[in-house]
Design a protein around this motif. Structure first.
Motif: not given
Lengths: 112, 113
Positions: A34, A36, A38, A83, A85, A87
């Motif tokens: 996983w 993330r 931004e 959090d 963003g 994913y």
């Protein structure tokens, strides 16, 4: 053909809520990651799961790899604005090569 | 410790022009990947190299795209001629062979008018 489908595509929630993102495939993966991402930046790795049924926790984030190694989930407890963003799940096919197949992405917005 | 470096960060060009995107991987990383990201198609692998040798270019959309890695610290992705449908964010990433983790650069946002 997209090997990894993520759901939901978009999620807009309030601070403090819980959420789960799903990553599904008909293919078996040797490992699943996983990331993330931004705005204006590249994806950053959060976790790698390797064993079917494996569960990993990273503070308020819980990751699970399906028993058959075809799917995964990401659960966030008490979401915070930080959090927010995109994913992305990413799977490595059991060919032994380094390349990753990325999922379709889930865009999360956490409002204060 | 510098991460993956990409240049330029933004590129605006006209249809038919040649575009060259550049990448410097993290020192010591043996693998280098080029990706393209769009809203419609997500993050797609275009090509990857191991020890400067192209391993898999099956994701390269067509002959207008080419990539080179002349040495361990530099790679280019070239589009010639560029078309409006090539507009996207292009990412370069690198990794150690024994590691699962890919380190991404900040990307190059390409706009073809």
């Amino acid at each position: 053909t997209q090997l990894l489908e993520q759901s939901p595509q978009f999620l807009s929630i309030q601070e403090g809520e819980n959420l789960t993102v799903y990553c599904n495939s008909s293919s078996v993966f040797s490992s699943l990651q996983w990331y993330r991402q931004e705005p204006g930046e590249g994806p950053v790795l959060l976790v790698t799961v390797v064993t079917g049924g494996e569960v990993k926790k990273l503070k308020r984030l819980t990751f699970q790899f399906g028993d058959a190694r075809k799917d995964s989930s990401l659960h966030i407890t008490a979401a915070q604005p930080g959090d927010t963003g995109l994913y992305l799940c990413a799977g490595r096919l059991p060919t032994g090569f380094q390349k990753l197949v990325f999922g379709t992405g889930t865009r999360l917005l956490v409002s204060p | 410790d510098a991460g993956v470096i990409q240049s330029p960060r933004h590129e605006v060009t006209e249809m038919g022009q040649e575009v060259t995107l550049r990448c410097k991987p993290i020192s010591g990383h043996d693998y280098l990947f080029w990706y393209r990201q769009t809203m419609m198609r997500g993050l797609e692998l275009l090509i990857y190299f191991n020890n400067n040798v192209p391993i898999d270019d099956s994701g390269m959309p067509e002959d207008r795209f080419s990539a080179k890695m002349p040495n361990a610290s530099f790679s280019t992705l070239k589009i010639q001629p560029s078309e409006p449908r090539d507009s996207a964010v292009y990412f370069c990433a690198s990794s150690f062979p024994s590691s699962n983790e890919q380190f991404f650069g900040p990307g190059t946002r390409l706009t073809v008018l």
